[in-house]
Design a protein around this motif. Structure first.
Motif, short mmCIF file in Angstrom:
data_model
loop_
_atom_site.label_atom_id
_atom_site.label_comp_id
_atom_site.label_asym_id
_atom_site.label_seq_id
_atom_site.Cartn_x
_atom_site.Cartn_y
_atom_site.Cartn_z
N SER A 7 0.84 -1.20 0.00
CA SER A 7 0.00 0.00 0.00
C SER A 7 0.86 1.24 0.00
CB SER A 7 -0.92 0.02 1.23
OG SER A 7 -1.71 1.20 1.23
N GLY B 296 -9.56 0.95 -2.93
CA GLY B 296 -9.23 2.36 -2.76
C GLY B 296 -10.48 3.19 -2.90
N ARG C 267 -12.77 2.56 -5.84
CA ARG C 267 -12.22 1.44 -6.61
C ARG C 267 -12.20 0.17 -5.76
NH1 ARG C 267 -6.16 0.92 -9.33
NH2 ARG C 267 -6.66 -0.88 -10.65
N THR D 87 -4.30 3.39 -1.38
CA THR D 87 -4.84 2.19 -2.04
C THR D 87 -4.15 0.95 -1.49
OG1 THR D 87 -5.21 3.51 -4.04
CG2 THR D 87 -5.27 1.12 -4.29
N VAL E 216 -7.73 -4.89 -5.62
CA VAL E 216 -7.41 -3.48 -5.39
C VAL E 216 -8.55 -2.86 -4.61
CG1 VAL E 216 -6.73 -1.30 -6.45
CG2 VAL E 216 -6.30 -3.45 -7.67
#
Length: 279
Positions: free
Chosen positions: A191, A264, A267, A195, A262
């Motif tokens: 990270s 974030g 996202r 993210t 992923v």
């Protein structure tokens, strides 16, 4: 092997994740159900991000996680929107603080559960592939830290999936040149403080376990009798774990083989992963 956990979401006290749940990560340091070893007592580490600092905080120790009063004290007074926790079962490298995960460089954190088969045969070549400007930052002797600095060399700060693919690709290329047909096994988390990326891959397609939680709104619908307990958990809370915590059947989804996730702001996705063969 080791066990690890990564959290992303609204700020939460570390103790509410590390200690409070049934079969918590701290409990797994003594009673792992899915790890290669039941006990993961060769040290631990946590890394966390908070506002107003340029780099994450890191606390690592060679003490067993279940027996460290400083960890309990620190986690009860630390709140973070993104943190890593790792409990170690050493394979081949010594039990020392510089070998405990997570590893940090600038704003980046990195941790791993797994191993490089035949590391002694290829470690020198891997080390020579690290950018000389980065090499001096390597403080321990683990394959994990070496892979971290290889990934930084290959552009982790710009494109994490490509950097990890190139790193594992180099490990596989060199390993097979030395007669090791299945050089890599593992799960990786990294990270930049914004993210979270998590990877699951092995050369033979039999990777160590990795899971993520169903969304909290889904969990409330699935377990209405636990609504009061889940009400205090933020809707955006995401956990990625080597081994499920808690006692809610069906609360966890296994990350498929050869996949990375992923998480974030805006996202959240799972994507296929494959190493990039070294030239």
């Amino acid at each position: 092997m080791c066990r690890w956990l990564a959290y992303w979401g609204s700020p939460i006290r570390l103790t509410d994740v590390l200690y409070t749940p049934v079969h918590s990560l701290i409990d797994q340091s003594l009673h792992s159900k899915l790890g290669a070893e039941t006990t993961n007592g060769d040290g631990f580490g946590i890394g966390w991000y908070d506002e107003g600092t340029d780099a994450p905080g890191v606390f690592r120790s060679t003490e067993p996680a279940w027996n460290d009063t400083n960890l309990r004290e620190l986690s009860a007074h630390t709140t973070s929107p993104l943190f890593f926790a790792h409990i170690r079962a050493a394979i081949g490298s010594s039990v020392q603080q510089t070998n405990c995960h997570p590893f940090r460089h600038g704003r980046w954190l990195w941790m791993h559960n797994g191993f490089i088969d035949g590391l002694t045969d290829i470690k020198r070549d891997l080390a020579f592939a690290v950018d000389p400007a980065l090499y001096l930052n390597i403080g321990g002797t683990t394959d994990t830290e070496l892979m971290f600095y290889l990934a930084l060399t290959f552009g982790l700060e710009d494109d994490p999936p490509s950097a990890v693919a190139r790193t594992i690709g180099l490990v596989e290329t060199l390993g097979r040149e030395h007669g090791h047909q299945s050089p890599f096994q593992g799960t990786i988390a990294t990270s930049d403080g914004e993210t979270l990326w998590a990877f699951r891959y092995s050369s033979v397609g039999q990777t160590r376990s990795l899971y993520f939680n169903r969304s909290v709104p889904q969990l409330r619908d699935l377990f209405p009798d636990r609504a009061a307990r889940l009400e205090s958990v933020a809707d955006d809370a995401r956990l990625v774990v080597s081994e499920p915590v808690g006692d809610l059947p069906g609360a966890w989804i296994e990350v498929p083989e050869a996949t990375y996730g992923v998480v974030g702001k805006g996202r959240e996705e799972l994507l296929p992963f494959a190493p990039q063969a070294a030239a």
